[in-house]
Enzyme design. Structure first.
Site, short mmCIF file in Angstrom:
data_model
loop_
_atom_site.label_atom_id
_atom_site.label_comp_id
_atom_site.label_asym_id
_atom_site.label_seq_id
_atom_site.Cartn_x
_atom_site.Cartn_y
_atom_site.Cartn_z
N CYS A 150 34.06 -16.20 -20.25
CA CYS A 150 34.27 -15.69 -21.74
C CYS A 150 34.29 -13.99 -21.79
O CYS A 150 35.25 -13.59 -22.27
CB CYS A 150 33.24 -16.14 -22.75
SG CYS A 150 31.61 -15.95 -22.20
N ASN A 151 33.17 -13.54 -21.13
CA ASN A 151 33.14 -12.22 -21.00
C ASN A 151 34.42 -11.53 -20.42
O ASN A 151 34.99 -10.57 -20.54
CB ASN A 151 31.79 -11.67 -20.58
CG ASN A 151 30.59 -12.05 -21.09
OD1 ASN A 151 30.49 -11.63 -22.40
ND2 ASN A 151 29.66 -12.39 -20.45
#
Length: 348
Positions: A150-151
């Site tokens: 996600c990051n």
């Protein structure tokens, strides 16, 4: 055609979000959900918001249970998916929401994860600029897909247009992220307790050790980065259940005009449904993407520091994980890309 689906790790946050989105998908039938320590228990006890799936019972995560489906989602901790992928050779489509098949470099895997290195799969970020176009083209007809970190995908989507256009210098990237604790999974950890998080913000994986760093570098090299890609990456836990707000900066390349900078991002995401560049002077909030498969970007040009600044907001469980996985699934199967996905968040 209706595709049969199995979801492993169904009692966790990522598995639960995959199930929430698939529950409204008209072309799939969720037939099997699996877990580890929670096997034998009703799914609804662990995902009480998934009322339409109350008839499902968690089974053990074994090759035999996962076999025989058209699509298998692996929402397992890093290092665990690989043990199943060989046994699923006959499954038409397998999508790994963990890290096991994201990295192309065995050296990066050894440094940041450790354990057995698995073959890289097609990366599941359709809008990501790559040499000659978008990652979307590589997903058409794919049978093995690695959903993104996600990051990592948030930062890559933030900077890839500038890298691809050559308007920023990728050798001095700085990214600071405010992130919700759901990205760390559902297991009990003292630093994720409400009493530790509420009213506080705390950095973690500081000093170049976060596991998403090689994934970001890999994506930016794929976008056409010239020279070394170096990134200072600092995530900060904040008291919101979901969301990422990533502020990423990089030096402006010599001789580049403000108009050329803006055009790089506008051109990259023009016509994209799920990655949207906000008008000049506007910046996103995490609240604006809650529950949506949307990445919102705000762009600023800081001439005093000679840097481009991109602020990006995503829901880490949707566009950051489950939404990206299902969007990639749709593309691989030749279905409408936005099937079962929305650009609309929830408010307040």
């Amino acid at each position: 055609m209706t595709y049969s689906v199995a979801v492993s790790g169904a009692s966790g946050y990522a598995g639960g979000e995959i199930l929430r989105l698939l529950a409204s998908h008209p072309d799939v039938e969720i037939r099997t959900v699996t877990a580890h320590s929670n096997a034998g228990q009703p799914l609804i006890e662990h995902q009480p918001h998934l009322r339409s799936l109350a008839h499902l019972t968690l089974q053990e995560t074994t090759p035999d249970v996962l076999a025989g489906h058209d699509i298998v989602f692996l929402a397992l901790p890093h290092g665990q998916s690989g043990q199943y992928t060989q046994t699923l050779a006959d499954t038409p489509l397998v999508i790994d929401a963990g890290a096991d098949h994201r990295l192309t470099s065995a050296a990066d895997w050894d440094e940041f994860y450790g354990g057995d290195f698995r073959e890289p799969w097609t990366y599941g970020v359709p809008e990501l600029p790559v040499a000659g176009g978008r990652q979307r083209a590589n997903l058409v007809g794919a049978s093995r897909i690695a959903a993104p970190g996600c990051n990592a995908s948030t930062v890559a989507l933030s900077l890839a247009p500038g890298v691809a256009a050559g308007v920023v210098d990728p050798s001095d990237i700085v990214s600071v992220l405010a992130v919700g604790p759901s990205g760390a999974g559902r297991s009990l950890k003292p630093h994720l307790l409400a009493s530790e998080l509420l009213g506080s913000a705390s950095p973690y994986s500081v000093g170049g050790v976060h596991r998403h760093i090689p994934e970001i570098r890999q994506a930016l090299v794929g976008a056409g980065a010239r020279g070394d890609v170096r990134i200072s990456f600092t995530p900060v836990l904040v008291p919101m259940a979901r969301g990422i707000l990533a502020t990423t900066t990089a030096p402006i390349a010599p001789g580049v005009t403000d108009a050329e900078i803006r055009d790089a991002w506008e051109s990259a995401y023009r016509g994209e449904t799920f990655v949207q560049l906000l008008p000049a002077g506007r910046f996103p909030r995490t609240a604006d993407v809650l529950g949506a498969n949307t990445a919102l970007l705000g762009l600023a040009i800081d001439r005093a520091a000679n840097r481009v600044v991109v602020a990006a907001a995503v829901d880490n469980l949707v566009k950051g994980t489950a939404g990206a996985a299902i969007q990639s699934m749709n593309i691989a199967l030749g279905l409408p890309e936005d099937r079962a996905l929305t650009v609309n968040g929830v408010a307040p």
